[in-house]
Design an enzyme around this catalytic site. Sequence first.
Site, PDB file in Angstrom:
ATOM      1  CG  ASN A 112      -1.826   1.206   1.305  1.00  0.00           C
ATOM      2  OD1 ASN A 112      -2.408   1.589   0.285  1.00  0.00           O
ATOM      3  ND2 ASN A 112      -1.970   1.812   2.468  1.00  0.00           N
ATOM      4  CG  HIS A 114      -0.708   6.083   4.840  1.00  0.00           C
ATOM      5  ND1 HIS A 114      -2.085   6.091   4.860  1.00  0.00           N
ATOM      6  CD2 HIS A 114      -0.297   6.939   5.811  1.00  0.00           C
ATOM      7  CE1 HIS A 114      -2.488   6.907   5.823  1.00  0.00           C
ATOM      8  NE2 HIS A 114      -1.425   7.439   6.409  1.00  0.00           N
ATOM      9  CB  SER A 141       5.013   5.213   4.272  1.00  0.00           C
ATOM     10  OG  SER A 141       5.416   6.267   5.120  1.00  0.00           O
ATOM     11  CG  ASP A 150      -3.077   3.463   6.970  1.00  0.00           C
ATOM     12  OD1 ASP A 150      -3.101   2.896   5.868  1.00  0.00           O
ATOM     13  OD2 ASP A 150      -3.883   4.356   7.293  1.00  0.00           O
TER      14      ASP A 150
HETATM   15  C1  GRF Z   1      -2.597   8.962  -2.738  1.00  0.00           C
HETATM   16  O1  GRF Z   1      -2.340  10.148  -2.043  1.00  0.00           O
HETATM   17  C2  GRF Z   1      -2.176   7.766  -1.936  1.00  0.00           C
HETATM   18  O2  GRF Z   1      -1.079   8.012  -1.100  1.00  0.00           O
HETATM   19  C3  GRF Z   1      -3.398   7.506  -1.105  1.00  0.00           C
HETATM   20  O3  GRF Z   1      -4.481   7.799  -1.933  1.00  0.00           O
HETATM   21  C4  GRF Z   1      -4.080   8.726  -2.925  1.00  0.00           C
HETATM   22  C5  GRF Z   1      -4.392   8.085  -4.230  1.00  0.00           C
HETATM   23  O4  GRF Z   1      -4.207   8.965  -5.305  1.00  0.00           O
HETATM   24  N1  GRF Z   1      -3.393   6.148  -0.608  1.00  0.00           N
HETATM   25  P1  GRF Z   1      -4.312   8.432  -6.779  1.00  0.00           P
HETATM   26  O5  GRF Z   1      -5.685   7.771  -6.922  1.00  0.00           O
HETATM   27  O6  GRF Z   1      -3.202   7.453  -7.000  1.00  0.00           O
HETATM   28  O7  GRF Z   1      -4.189   9.645  -7.656  1.00  0.00           O
END
Ligand code: GRF
Length: 222
Positions: A112, A114, A141, A150
């Site tokens: 993932n 985050h 991260s 998370d």
């Molecule tokens: C990103 O900020 C990611 O860190 C978080 O959700 C957002 C997704 O953005 N988990 P995208 O859909 O990849 O533009």
Amino acid sequence: MSGVRKIRLAVLISGRGSNLQAILDQAASGELPAQIAAVISNRPGVAGLERARKAGVPALELDHKNFADRSDFEAALIELIDHQRPDLVILAGFMRVLTAGFTEHYRGRLLNIHPSLLPKFRGLHTHERAIAAGEIEHGASIHFVTAELDGGPVVAQARVPVLPGDDPDTLAARVLEREHRLYPLAIRWFAEGRIELDGERVRFDGKPMVEPLRLEDVAPPD
Ligand code: GRF
């Protein structure tokens, strides 16, 4: 990238898909030894699905609202993902909490991204909270996903400064730009067999990782 086997990826999204786009672009250019087997969204009609279609990648919808409960949804999601035979499952803006049944099924092959420097700011509204807390540094991260939200072992991080006058949008944009470098890199390390989950720890090149890898050390900002 010769000599490295291409891994099969399943990418789970819920929205915009800009991280997905970075992964698609690097896979297309050959920089990332990966084949995107499918993109799956729990929300129908989101922009990320269109990005997948444009790249010629199967774009699948599995609307969680069509299921009676979380475990029915996850059972269907597992079936859909496993049908793609992925080596690695990528959460890229996937906005559903996953139960231990799901995370255990994919243990060691589920990543993932985050938008915070974990363990700081788990959960939502990370940029707003980082500013409110007076942080001078923020970032993103990549972590292996475990049942703790998370909370799984962190593989790599990208750091950005929090600047005077930042609001959540300006800070989010600065972080996002680094996310697009960070995620493909972590996936590449996985494809090359450099990172693996060993119990509750990450191994990098076979050695227990003491600190998450820092993007700045391998790919400085442009
Ligand atoms: C990103 O900020 C990611 O860190 C978080 O959700 C957002 C997704 O953005 N988990 P995208 O859909 O990849 O533009």
